[in-house]
Design a protein around this motif. Structure first.
Motif, PDB file in Angstrom:
ATOM      1  N   ASP A 129       0.830  -1.203   0.000  1.00  0.00           N
ATOM      2  CA  ASP A 129       0.000   0.000   0.000  1.00  0.00           C
ATOM      3  C   ASP A 129       0.866   1.255   0.000  1.00  0.00           C
ATOM      4  O   ASP A 129       2.089   1.178  -0.157  1.00  0.00           O
ATOM      5  CB  ASP A 129      -0.969  -0.023   1.187  1.00  0.00           C
ATOM      6  CG  ASP A 129      -0.251  -0.217   2.520  1.00  0.00           C
ATOM      7  OD1 ASP A 129       0.811   0.400   2.719  1.00  0.00           O
ATOM      8  OD2 ASP A 129      -0.748  -0.993   3.359  1.00  0.00           O
ATOM      9  N   ALA A 130       0.225   2.400   0.208  1.00  0.00           N
ATOM     10  CA  ALA A 130       0.944   3.675   0.141  1.00  0.00           C
ATOM     11  C   ALA A 130       1.588   4.065   1.465  1.00  0.00           C
ATOM     12  O   ALA A 130       2.185   5.133   1.566  1.00  0.00           O
ATOM     13  CB  ALA A 130      -0.021   4.773  -0.306  1.00  0.00           C
ATOM     14  N   GLY A 131       1.462   3.190   2.457  1.00  0.00           N
ATOM     15  CA  GLY A 131       2.062   3.486   3.744  1.00  0.00           C
ATOM     16  C   GLY A 131       1.045   3.552   4.857  1.00  0.00           C
ATOM     17  O   GLY A 131       0.827   4.602   5.468  1.00  0.00           O
ATOM     18  N   PHE A 132       0.410   2.423   5.135  1.00  0.00           N
ATOM     19  CA  PHE A 132      -0.607   2.346   6.179  1.00  0.00           C
ATOM     20  C   PHE A 132      -0.101   1.480   7.331  1.00  0.00           C
ATOM     21  O   PHE A 132       0.743   0.604   7.132  1.00  0.00           O
ATOM     22  CB  PHE A 132      -1.908   1.759   5.631  1.00  0.00           C
ATOM     23  CG  PHE A 132      -2.484   2.528   4.482  1.00  0.00           C
ATOM     24  CD1 PHE A 132      -2.466   3.912   4.478  1.00  0.00           C
ATOM     25  CD2 PHE A 132      -3.033   1.864   3.396  1.00  0.00           C
ATOM     26  CE1 PHE A 132      -2.996   4.631   3.418  1.00  0.00           C
ATOM     27  CE2 PHE A 132      -3.555   2.571   2.325  1.00  0.00           C
ATOM     28  CZ  PHE A 132      -3.542   3.957   2.339  1.00  0.00           C
ATOM     29  N   PRO A 133      -0.621   1.697   8.528  1.00  0.00           N
ATOM     30  CA  PRO A 133      -0.205   0.864   9.657  1.00  0.00           C
ATOM     31  C   PRO A 133      -0.731  -0.559   9.515  1.00  0.00           C
ATOM     32  O   PRO A 133      -1.653  -0.824   8.749  1.00  0.00           O
ATOM     33  CB  PRO A 133      -0.840   1.571  10.857  1.00  0.00           C
ATOM     34  CG  PRO A 133      -2.041   2.263  10.288  1.00  0.00           C
ATOM     35  CD  PRO A 133      -1.624   2.698   8.915  1.00  0.00           C
ATOM     36  N   ASP A 134      -0.135  -1.460  10.237  1.00  0.00           N
ATOM     37  CA  ASP A 134      -0.612  -2.845  10.283  1.00  0.00           C
ATOM     38  C   ASP A 134      -1.743  -2.900  11.309  1.00  0.00           C
ATOM     39  O   ASP A 134      -1.502  -2.813  12.519  1.00  0.00           O
ATOM     40  CB  ASP A 134       0.522  -3.789  10.682  1.00  0.00           C
ATOM     41  CG  ASP A 134       0.141  -5.260  10.544  1.00  0.00           C
ATOM     42  OD1 ASP A 134      -1.070  -5.554  10.510  1.00  0.00           O
ATOM     43  OD2 ASP A 134       1.045  -6.112  10.466  1.00  0.00           O
ATOM     44  N   VAL A 135      -2.967  -3.032  10.817  1.00  0.00           N
ATOM     45  CA  VAL A 135      -4.126  -2.998  11.730  1.00  0.00           C
ATOM     46  C   VAL A 135      -4.122  -4.178  12.692  1.00  0.00           C
ATOM     47  O   VAL A 135      -4.789  -4.137  13.728  1.00  0.00           O
ATOM     48  CB  VAL A 135      -5.445  -2.967  10.927  1.00  0.00           C
ATOM     49  CG1 VAL A 135      -5.535  -1.695  10.104  1.00  0.00           C
ATOM     50  CG2 VAL A 135      -5.583  -4.188  10.027  1.00  0.00           C
ATOM     51  N   ARG A 136      -3.344  -5.224  12.373  1.00  0.00           N
ATOM     52  CA  ARG A 136      -3.273  -6.376  13.274  1.00  0.00           C
ATOM     53  C   ARG A 136      -2.538  -6.039  14.562  1.00  0.00           C
ATOM     54  O   ARG A 136      -2.679  -6.733  15.578  1.00  0.00           O
ATOM     55  CB  ARG A 136      -2.591  -7.547  12.558  1.00  0.00           C
ATOM     56  CG  ARG A 136      -3.396  -8.076  11.370  1.00  0.00           C
ATOM     57  CD  ARG A 136      -2.582  -9.006  10.510  1.00  0.00           C
ATOM     58  NE  ARG A 136      -1.441  -8.337   9.887  1.00  0.00           N
ATOM     59  CZ  ARG A 136      -0.674  -8.876   8.935  1.00  0.00           C
ATOM     60  NH1 ARG A 136      -0.927 -10.108   8.517  1.00  0.00           N
ATOM     61  NH2 ARG A 136       0.330  -8.204   8.418  1.00  0.00           N
ATOM     62  N   LEU A 137      -1.732  -4.977  14.527  1.00  0.00           N
ATOM     63  CA  LEU A 137      -0.997  -4.572  15.726  1.00  0.00           C
ATOM     64  C   LEU A 137      -1.818  -3.660  16.630  1.00  0.00           C
ATOM     65  O   LEU A 137      -1.489  -3.487  17.800  1.00  0.00           O
ATOM     66  CB  LEU A 137       0.289  -3.837  15.321  1.00  0.00           C
ATOM     67  CG  LEU A 137       1.301  -4.611  14.470  1.00  0.00           C
ATOM     68  CD1 LEU A 137       2.498  -3.722  14.159  1.00  0.00           C
ATOM     69  CD2 LEU A 137       1.751  -5.880  15.174  1.00  0.00           C
TER      70      LEU A 137
END
Length: 486
Positions: A129-137
């Motif tokens: 992606d363009a630079g998104f956080p890892d929602v699993r964290l």
């Protein structure tokens, strides 16, 4: 007679009674022009046989039609569509192909015909992606725990009523403490408005600051949705070069001698898209120019929380003693993009006006969710999340850049970012990024095609490549697919 057997389809398992279903279908046939005023309806016996229901059910449906004013009963003749209803043209078959010359049903202005659709990553199993956080964290369970806890308390019920358009008082107060501790930014809660992410903050600031034909300075490369927002209000975009030290403030100074500038939009930390950081010398000069020329600075600090190799510079807003800076931040970008929480900071009167404007398009935010986030800041959960994520994202950045350097050395040029969640990647001019994205998708990898980053002054054959949302195995698999495609 119309083909009622096919026109009237009833569902015996539906919660709506059969006679109401029949009545509603007749209303539809009247309102779409299939049945015209004074048209006769089939007898109850005939219709009952055609659609396979009891005759008394049909009679009830007709009685309902008459009571609602759609039909009338004429003695010894039958049931008719009410004669004094307006005549509605009969429906036409849809055009086999889209005809742009077909007249619209009503007049409206489409200012978004060339807009780039937002990325939908819900179904993407593997994505750069363009630079998104890892929602699993993200500690979503803890957030939901706080949400449920507040909703169960007696005072939590009040949050279900209308509240302040500026957002949760609790979250604004918690942000005051957090921003003071992490960014040296000392503000009161009355100077903060909670937004649905940083994009709402940009929109509100643009609407309040800019009039048609006003000039706003932006980077030659820039966040496309910010450009679109400023253009939407009719402002002129004056492009300022971006180099390794961020926005060229000397160029801006020269521009100010020939142009009246109302505002400057800048992303000093991890400029979008190139991820460069504006030097402190340029920051101080920009603040000096803002004071002299009385323009506003819209500081978009969307991912301040992620710095890996050094202590970050203080935001412009933290060293602004003349109150020229409108400071915009995001919690969504650091927690989970779909949880739309951001904030905008400015002079109290400006924030009050922004709250009034926000009330016209979105009365208020989700007060329960905002208060749940406030609890997460208060109990240290957000700080723990940032520290944990920072360590993981740094490891992922290092691995991502190692693979780019070893496997893509001849086709991708990049600099290792000192912060943020993405690497700005310049591809060899021989590589067609649109075709690359199409072929990668066929192999199960979503990747951007670079089009979003282009504008009238910037056409690099590049894209942001996010590393934060990929664990080690996903990263190796994703870059492996990309290498095969190239």
């Amino acid at each position: 007679m119309l083909p009622y057997k096919s026109l009237i389809q009833i569902d015996r398992n539906a919660p709506v009674t059969l006679h109401i279903q029949v009545c509603n279908i007749f209303i539809l046939l009247i309102t779409n022009g299939t049945l015209q005023p004074s048209d006769i309806l089939p007898s109850s016996r005939v219709l009952a046989e055609l659609i396979g229901i009891n005759r008394n059910t049909v009679k009830l449906a007709y009685e309902e039609l008459i009571s609602q004013g759609w039909a009338e009963s004429i003695e010894r003749k039958g049931i008719f569509v009410l004669s004094n209803l307006p005549i509605i043209s009969k429906p036409q078959l849809p055009e086999p192909t889209l005809n742009k010359n077909v007249q619209e049903a009503f007049i409206w202005t489409n200012k978004f015909s060339n807009a780039i659709p937002s990325n939908n990553l819900h179904k993407a199993d593997l994505a750069i992606d363009a630079g998104f956080p890892d929602v699993r964290l993200a500690p979503v369970d803890q957030l939901m725990r706080e949400y449920r806890s507040i909703s169960r308390k007696f005072y939590g019920k009040n949050f279900l009523k209308y509240g302040d358009s500026k957002g949760s008082q609790h979250l604004r107060s918690s942000l005051c403490d957090y921003l003071s501790n992490t960014r040296g930014l000392n503000v009161s809660s009355e100077q903060i408005i909670i937004t649905k992410g940083s994009q709402m903050g940009i929109y509100l600031a643009a609407q309040l600051l800019l009039q048609p034909t006003d000039n706003i300075a932006v980077g030659i490369s820039n966040y496309g949705f910010a450009d679109d927002t400023f253009s939407y209000v009719g402002a002129n975009l004056l492009r300022v070069p971006i180099d390794a030290n961020g926005m060229d403030i000397d160029y801006l100074e020269a521009l100010l001698t020939v142009k009246k500038i109302k505002a400057v939009y800048i992303i000093p930390h991890h400029h979008f898209p190139t991820a460069v950081t504006t030097s402190m010398e340029r920051r101080l000069k920009l603040l000096k120019l803002a004071k002299e020329h009385r323009f506003a600075i819209i500081e978009d600090d969307y991912d301040f929380d992620f710095h890996y190799d050094n202590k970050p510079y203080l935001p412009l807003a933290s060293i602004d003693h003349n109150h020229n800076v409108i400071y915009i931040g995001s919690i969504s970008k650091t927690f989970a993009p779909a949880l739309r929480i951001g904030f905008m900071i400015g002079p109290t009167a400006f924030v009050e006006a922004a709250a009034s404007l926000r009330g016209l398009i979105d009365k208020q935010g989700d007060t329960l969710l905002e208060d749940a986030f406030a609890m997460m800041f208060d109990n240290g959960e957000m700080d723990r999340h940032f520290r944990k994520s920072l360590k993981i994202y740094k490891q992922r950045r290092n691995l991502f850049c190692e693979i780019l350097k070893s496997e893509f050395n001849e086709v991708i040029e990049f600099e290792i970012p000192d912060g943020g969640l993405a690497v700005w990647s310049n591809f060899n001019q021989k590589i067609d990024l649109i075709k690359t994205a199409e072929e990668a998708l066929k192999k199960g990898l979503y990747i951007e095609n670079g089009h979003f980053y282009k504008n009238e002054s910037f056409s690099a054959n590049g894209m942001r490549m996010g590393f934060a949302s990929l664990n080690e195995s996903e990263m190796i698999a994703a870059l492996g697919i990309l290498k095969k495609v190239i």
